[in-house]
Design a protein around this motif. Structure first.
Motif, PDB file in Angstrom:
ATOM      1  N   CYS A   1       0.853  -1.188   0.000  1.00 50.42           N
ATOM      2  CA  CYS A   1       0.000   0.000   0.000  1.00 50.42           C
ATOM      3  C   CYS A   1       0.889   1.238   0.000  1.00 50.42           C
ATOM      4  O   CYS A   1       1.878   1.307   0.743  1.00 50.42           O
TER       5      CYS A   1
ATOM      6  N   ALA B   1       1.002   5.778  -0.577  1.00 52.11           N
ATOM      7  CA  ALA B   1       0.246   7.025  -0.639  1.00 52.11           C
ATOM      8  C   ALA B   1      -0.168   7.287  -2.084  1.00 52.11           C
ATOM      9  O   ALA B   1       0.602   7.050  -3.014  1.00 52.11           O
ATOM     10  N   ASP B   2      -1.383   7.767  -2.267  1.00 54.48           N
ATOM     11  CA  ASP B   2      -1.896   7.973  -3.622  1.00 54.48           C
ATOM     12  C   ASP B   2      -0.951   8.809  -4.467  1.00 54.48           C
ATOM     13  O   ASP B   2      -0.676   8.474  -5.632  1.00 54.48           O
ATOM     14  N   ALA B   3      -0.433   9.886  -3.893  1.00 52.67           N
ATOM     15  CA  ALA B   3       0.423  10.788  -4.666  1.00 52.67           C
ATOM     16  C   ALA B   3       1.760  10.147  -5.023  1.00 52.67           C
ATOM     17  O   ALA B   3       2.414  10.583  -5.973  1.00 52.67           O
ATOM     18  N   GLU B   4       2.170   9.126  -4.284  1.00 51.85           N
ATOM     19  CA  GLU B   4       3.464   8.495  -4.525  1.00 51.85           C
ATOM     20  C   GLU B   4       3.378   7.284  -5.451  1.00 51.85           C
ATOM     21  O   GLU B   4       4.417   6.712  -5.808  1.00 51.85           O
ATOM     22  N   LEU B   5       2.173   6.883  -5.837  1.00 49.45           N
ATOM     23  CA  LEU B   5       2.029   5.693  -6.670  1.00 49.45           C
ATOM     24  C   LEU B   5       2.856   5.763  -7.955  1.00 49.45           C
ATOM     25  O   LEU B   5       3.571   4.791  -8.276  1.00 49.45           O
TER      26      LEU B   5
ATOM     27  N   SER C   1      -2.435  -1.782 -15.327  1.00 51.18           N
ATOM     28  CA  SER C   1      -3.474  -1.207 -14.473  1.00 51.18           C
ATOM     29  C   SER C   1      -4.496  -2.275 -14.121  1.00 51.18           C
ATOM     30  O   SER C   1      -4.909  -3.073 -14.965  1.00 51.18           O
TER      31      SER C   1
ATOM     32  N   PHE D   1      -7.624   0.809  -9.685  1.00 53.79           N
ATOM     33  CA  PHE D   1      -6.727   1.860  -9.217  1.00 53.79           C
ATOM     34  C   PHE D   1      -5.333   1.322  -8.901  1.00 53.79           C
ATOM     35  O   PHE D   1      -4.397   2.097  -8.693  1.00 53.79           O
TER      36      PHE D   1
ATOM     37  N   PRO E   1      -2.969   2.079  -4.088  1.00 51.87           N
ATOM     38  CA  PRO E   1      -3.029   3.385  -3.427  1.00 51.87           C
ATOM     39  C   PRO E   1      -3.854   3.289  -2.146  1.00 51.87           C
ATOM     40  O   PRO E   1      -4.808   2.499  -2.066  1.00 51.87           O
ATOM     41  N   GLU E   2      -3.491   4.075  -1.171  1.00 51.43           N
ATOM     42  CA  GLU E   2      -4.161   3.992   0.135  1.00 51.43           C
ATOM     43  C   GLU E   2      -5.670   4.135   0.020  1.00 51.43           C
ATOM     44  O   GLU E   2      -6.432   3.437   0.702  1.00 51.43           O
ATOM     45  N   SER E   3      -6.123   5.009  -0.859  1.00 44.72           N
ATOM     46  CA  SER E   3      -7.567   5.246  -0.993  1.00 44.72           C
ATOM     47  C   SER E   3      -8.315   4.035  -1.528  1.00 44.72           C
ATOM     48  O   SER E   3      -9.542   3.954  -1.382  1.00 44.72           O
ATOM     49  N   ALA E   4      -7.604   3.089  -2.164  1.00 48.77           N
ATOM     50  CA  ALA E   4      -8.268   1.927  -2.772  1.00 48.77           C
ATOM     51  C   ALA E   4      -8.110   0.653  -1.947  1.00 48.77           C
ATOM     52  O   ALA E   4      -8.705  -0.369  -2.296  1.00 48.77           O
TER      53      ALA E   4
END
Length: 325
Positions: A215, A217-221, A238, A241, A256-259
């Motif tokens: 997992c 951070a979204d911005a670091e993916l 892909s 996400f 990503p963390e959000s997913a």
């Protein structure tokens, strides 16, 4: 042209208490041998004592899960009754160097446990580690060079030592210890022959380690995806996400963390980036589910409909059980 990374060599689950970990893994239906505890004198002339790190393994025909813990200074209260004490014998003049190496390993484990109890180690399998090392260097990925160690392999004739060549990847971040990247210890290993390895029967029907999940951070993916493209020598695809790297016989997924909660309901990352789950294939998923429920193991279901043991019930890492084939 073939790839120099074929799959997963092993993942490492760092735990605080080996006795608790043995009980939990056996409840989950994995077969583990007694853990090995290295012992040695801390100074010339002193009696040997457990020191550094202790481990045991969940063996599969082609890869394994390592369960590893930190051994306190002289403390024996957490050593399981069936532990195998392994004396390390070296000449007195070599003792300081070995002690320094073991203390380095212990420091790494301490750093892992300060972050969280769970999966901190992922080693990829390679048929050509020298080629992999050269490719990493060409791509600007630092590593500590190729080393050789001996690891125990269970065979039909008993345990024998098999040479393993490995390297550990260094972080590009200044000030981080050698052999560590932000998510833990990541590297590549090349086994000696495993033709004689005995098949270990696991009551839960597990037959192979087939996936690890991290997992981020979204911005670091995007940056971490590029980093793993360099590690693995191939692009990701892909998957919603997430981004997945398909190896010959396993896969690596960046989420990503959000997913994360969408893929593994109820799960959250204890830190970022972090390895949060691994998957094993099983002979009969329905039989595995019956076994786990009969053992009183909490179960959840992934977005893909596979059963998994939540991290809270598996000492910090979610364990997915996937139908083989």
């Amino acid at each position: 042209m073939g790839h120099d990374i074929s799959g997963l060599h092993h993942v490492g689950h760092v735990v605080r208490n080996m006795e608790e970990a043995l009980a939990r893994y056996r409840q989950l239906g994995f077969t583990l041998p007694p853990p090995s505890y290295p012992t040695m004198p801390k100074a010339a002339g002193e009696p040997p004592e457990p020191f550094g790190a202790a481990n045991t393994h969940v063996y599969f025909p082609r890869n394994f899960i390592e369960v590893v813990t930190l051994v306190g200074d002289g403390g024996t209260d957490r050593i399981p009754a069936d532990a195998h004490l392994v004396p390390l014998r070296v000449p007195d003049d070599k003792l300081p160097g070995l002690l320094a190496a073991i203390r380095g390993t212990a420091a790494n484990l301490t750093a892992c446990l300060k972050r969280f109890q769970g999966m901190h180690i992922v080693m990829f399998d390679s048929p050509d580690i020298d080629g992999a090392a050269a490719r990493l260097e060409a791509n600007g990925v630092g590593h500590g060079g190729v080393h050789t160690v001996q690891r125990p392999v269970e065979t039909v004739g008993g345990t024998r030592m098999v040479p393993v060549r490995y390297l550990e990847i260094d972080s590009h971040e200044p000030g981080r210890a050698r052999g560590r990247v932000p998510e833990g210890r990541v590297g590549i290993a090349e086994n000696g022959t495993l033709d004689a390895q005995r098949h270990v029967d696991h009551p839960n029907g597990a037959v192979e380690l087939v996936q690890c999940m991290m997992c981020v951070a979204d911005a670091e993916l995007p940056d971490i995806e590029r980093r793993y493209e360099n590690y693995l020598g191939r692009p990701a695809r892909s998957e919603g996400f997430a981004r997945t790297f398909d190896l010959d016989d396993a896969k690596v997924t960046l989420v990503p963390e959000s997913a994360l909660a969408g893929l593994l309901p109820g799960e959250h990352a204890p830190g970022l980036p972090a390895f949060v789950a691994y998957a094993v294939s099983v002979r009969d998923a329905a039989a595995t589910e019956r076994f786990l429920r009969a053992s009183g193991v909490p179960l959840a279901e992934t977005a893909a409909g596979e059963i998994f043991v939540p991290a809270d019930a598996a000492l910090g890492v979610a364990i997915i059980f996937r139908q083989a084939g």
